[in-house]
Scaffold this motif. Sequence first.
Motif: not given
Length: 349
Positions: A112-140
Amino acid sequence: MSSASTTRTIKFISKAGTYTAVIMSPSGDLYQEWEGTLNDITAIRPNYATLQPVLYFVCTSSRVAEGVATPDSIDYYFNGTKITWNGANSAGTFAGYFQKISPSGTQLYYGIKIVQNIAALSNYAPAVIKMEATISYGTQSDTIQASYTIPIQQATGSSYRVTIAAGDNKNFVITDKSDSCILKAYAYQSGNELSADLTYAWEKMGATGWQTLSGQTARTLTVAASSIDTYGEFRVTVYRGGVEIGKDIQGVMDASDPFDIDPHPNPEDEAITEDTNGNGSVVYTPVVVKRGTNTQALSTTFYFVLKDAAGVYLNSQSDRTTPVASYTVNRAHCVQAGGDVSVTITARD
């Protein structure tokens, strides 16, 4: 003086083997500082509209054939809220703030690319970016996630900040036994990069703690695959006019190694709660496994090093230098660290 670190997240998927997922920033540790008051913000630095930093989701697999694992799909979250997309651009609440990145050519990672300041978006508190991926191996298939915290705080005085960025396009990941990657140190004062009167000292995390890398005093450090086993941590201390102004820690992943350490945490989510009614400890009983199998490859004991975000040890020297089969991280360690605890596990030779 400031110190910084990145957070590593390890998840285990019983159906599809062992995966290690981490969010990497090739620009070094991300942060934003603001000046003024909450009712009158006069400046935000660094300016993400100019910097446009990128975060990559790097996932390695215990299977030799995979090495770096490419997810089937991935979802992104900002402070717990899922980001929706209009093509490659964020939409809805997050319109104009983010762009998503997909693997293409020699670029192997989702991100993910951050293209604008995020301070206000996070209400001037620490921001957490989470990524959740789906991974497959064979049929699982299954999911794996990692999170990245961006500190956002009010600027105080003429502050220094030190960070380690990628000195090449390897993104802190080595994929071949003859390969290497470059770490590059940056120092800033009040958001402005410093270049004069700086000296550097590099260290590597070993079985007994931080070990000085003799002769490594340049701004960059080249890390060869032969110098780490699966994963290694490196720390730089920067001096200005002979006076220390800050440190930073950066991990390097070696996806070419034939062996992995499977930490076998209990509980598997590796979470300790501040509430004494919740879980108060995580027990690690690691084994060394060969890529391509889920069975033990070597019989050995392990060194355990606990650190806070600044790289300060949380366990005694005796603990760090005595190899054991199992180790317990408890609530007291988290209280001592003031938050997350980093656990470095090294197999005894």
